[in-house]
Design an enzyme around this catalytic site. Structure first.
Site, PDB file in Angstrom:
ATOM      1  N   LYS A  14      38.663  40.889  56.298  1.00  8.52           N
ATOM      2  CA  LYS A  14      39.755  39.910  56.163  1.00  8.52           C
ATOM      3  C   LYS A  14      40.859  40.434  55.243  1.00  8.52           C
ATOM      4  O   LYS A  14      42.040  40.295  55.550  1.00  8.52           O
ATOM      5  CB  LYS A  14      39.233  38.572  55.601  1.00  8.52           C
ATOM      6  CG  LYS A  14      38.188  37.889  56.481  1.00  8.52           C
ATOM      7  CD  LYS A  14      37.841  36.500  55.973  1.00  8.52           C
ATOM      8  CE  LYS A  14      37.163  36.462  54.621  1.00  8.52           C
ATOM      9  NZ  LYS A  14      35.827  37.096  54.564  1.00  8.52           N
ATOM     10  N   ARG A  89      36.390  27.554  53.010  1.00 10.27           N
ATOM     11  CA  ARG A  89      35.009  28.037  53.148  1.00 10.27           C
ATOM     12  C   ARG A  89      34.017  26.899  53.311  1.00 10.27           C
ATOM     13  O   ARG A  89      32.818  27.155  53.461  1.00 10.27           O
ATOM     14  CB  ARG A  89      34.630  28.829  51.900  1.00 10.27           C
ATOM     15  CG  ARG A  89      34.625  30.350  52.094  1.00 10.27           C
ATOM     16  CD  ARG A  89      34.287  30.930  50.761  1.00 10.27           C
ATOM     17  NE  ARG A  89      33.823  32.278  50.743  1.00 10.27           N
ATOM     18  CZ  ARG A  89      34.594  33.330  50.458  1.00 10.27           C
ATOM     19  NH1 ARG A  89      35.877  33.191  50.290  1.00 10.27           N
ATOM     20  NH2 ARG A  89      34.052  34.523  50.364  1.00 10.27           N
ATOM     21  N   ARG A 128      31.325  49.102  49.891  1.00  6.43           N
ATOM     22  CA  ARG A 128      32.498  48.702  49.096  1.00  6.43           C
ATOM     23  C   ARG A 128      32.127  48.637  47.616  1.00  6.43           C
ATOM     24  O   ARG A 128      32.911  49.001  46.751  1.00  6.43           O
ATOM     25  CB  ARG A 128      32.992  47.333  49.589  1.00  6.43           C
ATOM     26  CG  ARG A 128      34.220  46.822  48.861  1.00  6.43           C
ATOM     27  CD  ARG A 128      34.833  45.650  49.569  1.00  6.43           C
ATOM     28  NE  ARG A 128      34.090  44.412  49.354  1.00  6.43           N
ATOM     29  CZ  ARG A 128      34.371  43.249  49.936  1.00  6.43           C
ATOM     30  NH1 ARG A 128      35.363  43.156  50.787  1.00  6.43           N
ATOM     31  NH2 ARG A 128      33.669  42.171  49.682  1.00  6.43           N
ATOM     32  N   ARG A 134      33.256  45.401  42.131  1.00  5.23           N
ATOM     33  CA  ARG A 134      32.974  43.959  42.222  1.00  5.23           C
ATOM     34  C   ARG A 134      31.489  43.699  42.021  1.00  5.23           C
ATOM     35  O   ARG A 134      30.661  44.209  42.775  1.00  5.23           O
ATOM     36  CB  ARG A 134      33.411  43.428  43.600  1.00  5.23           C
ATOM     37  CG  ARG A 134      34.890  43.191  43.688  1.00  5.23           C
ATOM     38  CD  ARG A 134      35.290  42.659  45.038  1.00  5.23           C
ATOM     39  NE  ARG A 134      34.550  41.462  45.461  1.00  5.23           N
ATOM     40  CZ  ARG A 134      34.885  40.718  46.508  1.00  5.23           C
ATOM     41  NH1 ARG A 134      35.942  41.055  47.233  1.00  5.23           N
ATOM     42  NH2 ARG A 134      34.184  39.669  46.837  1.00  5.23           N
ATOM     43  N   ARG A 146      25.310  36.219  49.816  1.00  2.00           N
ATOM     44  CA  ARG A 146      26.668  35.863  50.239  1.00  2.00           C
ATOM     45  C   ARG A 146      26.715  35.633  51.754  1.00  2.00           C
ATOM     46  O   ARG A 146      27.377  34.713  52.224  1.00  2.00           O
ATOM     47  CB  ARG A 146      27.651  36.966  49.842  1.00  2.00           C
ATOM     48  CG  ARG A 146      27.822  37.036  48.341  1.00  2.00           C
ATOM     49  CD  ARG A 146      28.744  38.141  47.934  1.00  2.00           C
ATOM     50  NE  ARG A 146      30.086  37.919  48.421  1.00  2.00           N
ATOM     51  CZ  ARG A 146      30.992  38.862  48.575  1.00  2.00           C
ATOM     52  NH1 ARG A 146      30.687  40.110  48.285  1.00  2.00           N
ATOM     53  NH2 ARG A 146      32.185  38.567  49.013  1.00  2.00           N
TER      54      ARG A 146
HETATM   55  P1  AMP Z   1      35.994  36.792  48.505  1.00  2.00           P
HETATM   56  O1  AMP Z   1      36.885  37.712  47.756  1.00  2.00           O
HETATM   57  O2  AMP Z   1      36.756  35.941  49.491  1.00  2.00           O
HETATM   58  O3  AMP Z   1      34.819  37.478  49.133  1.00  2.00           O
HETATM   59  O4  AMP Z   1      35.394  35.756  47.445  1.00  2.00           O
HETATM   60  C1  AMP Z   1      34.576  36.195  46.377  1.00  2.00           C
HETATM   61  C2  AMP Z   1      33.845  35.008  45.778  1.00  2.00           C
HETATM   62  O5  AMP Z   1      34.794  34.064  45.267  1.00  2.00           O
HETATM   63  C3  AMP Z   1      32.997  34.206  46.747  1.00  2.00           C
HETATM   64  O6  AMP Z   1      31.712  34.766  46.946  1.00  2.00           O
HETATM   65  C4  AMP Z   1      32.939  32.859  46.036  1.00  2.00           C
HETATM   66  O7  AMP Z   1      32.057  32.895  44.942  1.00  2.00           O
HETATM   67  C5  AMP Z   1      34.347  32.734  45.479  1.00  2.00           C
HETATM   68  N1  AMP Z   1      35.266  32.105  46.460  1.00  2.00           N
HETATM   69  C6  AMP Z   1      36.347  32.678  47.058  1.00  2.00           C
HETATM   70  N2  AMP Z   1      36.953  31.810  47.880  1.00  2.00           N
HETATM   71  C7  AMP Z   1      36.239  30.658  47.808  1.00  2.00           C
HETATM   72  C8  AMP Z   1      36.351  29.389  48.436  1.00  2.00           C
HETATM   73  N3  AMP Z   1      37.311  29.144  49.332  1.00  2.00           N
HETATM   74  N4  AMP Z   1      35.429  28.447  48.122  1.00  2.00           N
HETATM   75  C9  AMP Z   1      34.462  28.666  47.217  1.00  2.00           C
HETATM   76  N5  AMP Z   1      34.281  29.845  46.612  1.00  2.00           N
HETATM   77  C10 AMP Z   1      35.160  30.841  46.883  1.00  2.00           C
END
Ligand code: AMP
Length: 195
Positions: A14, A89, A128, A134, A146
């Site tokens: 994404k 999400r 990654r 991260r 996840r």
């Molecule tokens: P991402 O970078 O989108 O993979 O997000 C990393 C982490 O941020 C996720 O595993 C969640 O812990 C948190 N996170 C990001 N976006 C959301 C969302 N829309 N709702 C809840 N948690 C989020």
């Protein structure tokens, strides 16, 4: 306005595709993961609380991410459109996003879902993690959690958009450029229909 939800599990690509889409369509990129990571980097109270959940691969509370999106929409009222990456999400977040966009007399144009099977995602996340720094990509257990959280809490969001006739799937396996071309084709089909 062109408002896209770029949907898909962690590791689906994404972020990579968003970078290309914002350039091509002149969109504002709203990634809740990136917004949360900047809160962590800035050492804010919100960042500290979110980090504990993020490091375990769990979702942060709906009201936190909805609040961040609300703020960003208000800040970017002149935008040609938005790409929502990693948001919504949960179905609650999707409902809140519809309400927010209605306030600005606009709506989601379409949701593009990048489809990648679970074992490939785990491979990508761990790869990654070798360079991203991260914490949530670092170990296999967190990566698997996840993907599980995605399948249980986030997958229903696809039905939410499907019911609105806004769900489009794209195969997320292959060359970055060919996936990008496939996404653009979908967007252009929808844009022609809604013009
Ligand atoms: P991402 O970078 O989108 O993979 O997000 C990393 C982490 O941020 C996720 O595993 C969640 O812990 C948190 N996170 C990001 N976006 C959301 C969302 N829309 N709702 C809840 N948690 C989020």
């Amino acid at each position: 306005m062109l408002n896209l939800v770029l949907f898909g599990p962690p590791g689906a690509g994404k972020g990579t595709q968003s970078e290309k889409l914002i350039k091509k369509y002149n969109l504002v990129h709203l990634s809740t993961g990136d917004l949360l990571r900047s809160q962590i980097a800035a050492g804010t109270e919100l960042g500290l609380r979110a980090k504990q959940l993020m490091d375990q691969g769990l979702l942060v509370p709906d009201e936190v991410v909805i609040g961040m999106i609300e703020y960003k929409l208000r800040e970017n009222q002149e935008a040609a459109g938005f790409i929502f990456d990693g948001f919504p999400r949960t179905v609650n977040q999707a409902v809140a996003l519809d309400d927010l966009l209605t306030q600005y007399n606009t709506e989601i144009t379409t949701m593009i879902s990048l489809v990648v099977e679970d074992e490939e995602l785990i491979r990508r996340l761990l790869k990654r993690g070798e360079t991203s720094g991260r914490p949530d990509d670092r170990d296999e257990e967190t990566a698997r959690r996840r993907v599980r959280v995605y399948n249980s809490e986030t997958m229903p969001v696809a039905d939410f958009y499907e019911k609105q006739g806004k769900y489009l799937a794209v195969d997320g396996i292959g060359e970055i450029e060919s996936i990008f071309t496939a996404i653009c084709q979908k967007i252009e089909q929808v844009s022609v229909k809604t013009q």
